[in-house]
Design a protein around this motif. Structure first.
Motif, PDB file in Angstrom:
ATOM      1  N   SER A 150      -2.410  -2.760  -2.804  1.00  0.00           N
ATOM      2  CA  SER A 150      -3.739  -3.358  -2.717  1.00  0.00           C
ATOM      3  C   SER A 150      -4.772  -2.342  -2.260  1.00  0.00           C
ATOM      4  CB  SER A 150      -3.700  -4.543  -1.744  1.00  0.00           C
ATOM      5  OG  SER A 150      -4.998  -5.075  -1.546  1.00  0.00           O
ATOM      6  N   GLN A 151      -4.387  -1.518  -1.320  1.00  0.00           N
ATOM      7  CA  GLN A 151      -5.298  -0.499  -0.813  1.00  0.00           C
ATOM      8  C   GLN A 151      -5.562   0.564  -1.874  1.00  0.00           C
ATOM      9  OE1 GLN A 151      -4.335   0.403   3.222  1.00  0.00           O
ATOM     10  NE2 GLN A 151      -5.440   2.343   3.225  1.00  0.00           N
ATOM     11  N   GLN A 201      -8.898  -3.812   5.983  1.00  0.00           N
ATOM     12  CA  GLN A 201      -7.870  -4.813   5.755  1.00  0.00           C
ATOM     13  C   GLN A 201      -7.316  -5.358   7.059  1.00  0.00           C
ATOM     14  OE1 GLN A 201      -4.836  -3.274   3.163  1.00  0.00           O
ATOM     15  NE2 GLN A 201      -5.999  -3.698   1.308  1.00  0.00           N
ATOM     16  N   MET A 204       3.137  -3.889  -0.673  1.00  0.00           N
ATOM     17  CA  MET A 204       2.035  -4.661  -1.239  1.00  0.00           C
ATOM     18  C   MET A 204       0.706  -4.225  -0.634  1.00  0.00           C
ATOM     19  SD  MET A 204       3.385  -6.468  -3.521  1.00  0.00           S
ATOM     20  CE  MET A 204       1.911  -7.421  -3.893  1.00  0.00           C
ATOM     21  N   ARG A 205       0.724  -3.899   0.662  1.00  0.00           N
ATOM     22  CA  ARG A 205      -0.505  -3.439   1.314  1.00  0.00           C
ATOM     23  C   ARG A 205      -0.970  -2.110   0.735  1.00  0.00           C
ATOM     24  NH1 ARG A 205       1.318  -3.273   6.027  1.00  0.00           N
ATOM     25  NH2 ARG A 205       1.558  -1.027   6.354  1.00  0.00           N
TER      26      ARG A 205
END
Length: 275
Positions: free
Chosen positions: A201-202, A185, A197-198
């Motif tokens: 998503s991860q 990412q 959010m990261r």
């Protein structure tokens, strides 16, 4: 081309030595016996809540572990989470236990009476007496040997046991996968935004990767005949020996000796009975 694969007999294979426990005695015990022995040690102690039975059981366990090659300070160092849990149980019971005797101090929900300290101390020692041997018996336990014992001794389903073993082996890859996803990412310029959010998503990417890996693992196990009802042979022999039965006897003797001492001295208290 032959339909059979020739393998060496079980009794001619030489397995590499694996340190199975810090105790020389426990290292010689079958992994399945360790699980059964821990249950034999713990279950009788669940029915007793008094200082005599808990402290005597814990003292016997420390002495026997010392004879088995694990010094008391080593036991305390390797079981430090147990002592933290015991301290937490002591504090909670001391502050919030049922009133017994004269009330010494109270403030809101906190009530400290004459019986708070003995009950809290008995609870903390009981937690240690139940959990310490289980942790020591689990140290160095090899998952492959345990899986072999579950299949050959307890006759669990090979598909279930070895599937769980394979999943456990794959579980150790999650940390590397998480790190790789984070680096990927960042390489695409997506790692400098909102941390929550990261992470979400991860986590979704990790879930997709885990599902793909599980599908490949299931296909590989099906190719090796784990979906068949035909009887399977075992690559390694797992059986019980005389030392396992001696271990069972010791695991039964410890709690019953502690309970007998508490009953004889008149200090035994049923754990599920009111004060």
């Amino acid at each position: 081309m032959s339909d059979y694969v020739t393998v060496s007999p079980q009794d001619t294979r030489v397995e590499p030595f694996k340190p199975a426990s810090p105790s020389w005695f426990v290292a010689r015990i079958n992994p399945v016996s360790r699980i059964i022995g821990a249950l034999l040690l713990c279950i009788p102690m669940f029915f007793s809540l008094d200082l005599v039975s808990a402290s005597s059981a814990l003292a016997i366990e420390f002495v026997l572990l010392w004879i088995g090659g694990v010094a008391p300070w080593t036991v305390c160092r390797k079981t430090w989470p147990v002592w933290i849990a015991a301290l937490g149980s002591f504090i909670s019971v001391f502050l919030y236990a049922r009133v017994s005797g004269e009330i010494l101090w109270s403030a809101g929900w906190i009530v400290i009476s004459e019986g708070s300290f003995p009950l809290a101390l008995a609870t903390a020692i009981r937690v240690a007496a139940i959990a310490v041997p289980g942790v020591i018996l689990a140290l160095g336990l090899d998952p492959t040997d345990l899986a072999d014992g579950l299949v050959e001794i307890l006759h669990f389903s090979p598909r279930f046991v070895y599937g769980g073993l394979a999943g456990l082996r794959m579980f150790t890859l999650l940390q590397d996968d998480w790190r790789a996803l984070g680096l990927s990412q960042r390489s695409r310029g997506l790692g400098d935004g909102n941390a929550i959010m990261r992470a979400l998503s991860q986590a979704f990417g990790l879930l997709v990767l885990s599902i793909r890996r599980a599908t490949k693992l299931a296909t590989a196990m099906e190719a090796r005949g784990f979906g068949s009802d035909a009887p399977r042979s075992q690559a390694r022999v797992s059986s019980l020996h005389a030392i396992d039965w001696v271990f069972y006897a010791i695991c039964l003797a410890i709690p019953f000796a502690a309970l007998a001492l508490a009953i004889t001295t008149g200090n035994w208290h049923f754990a599920f009975q009111g004060a």
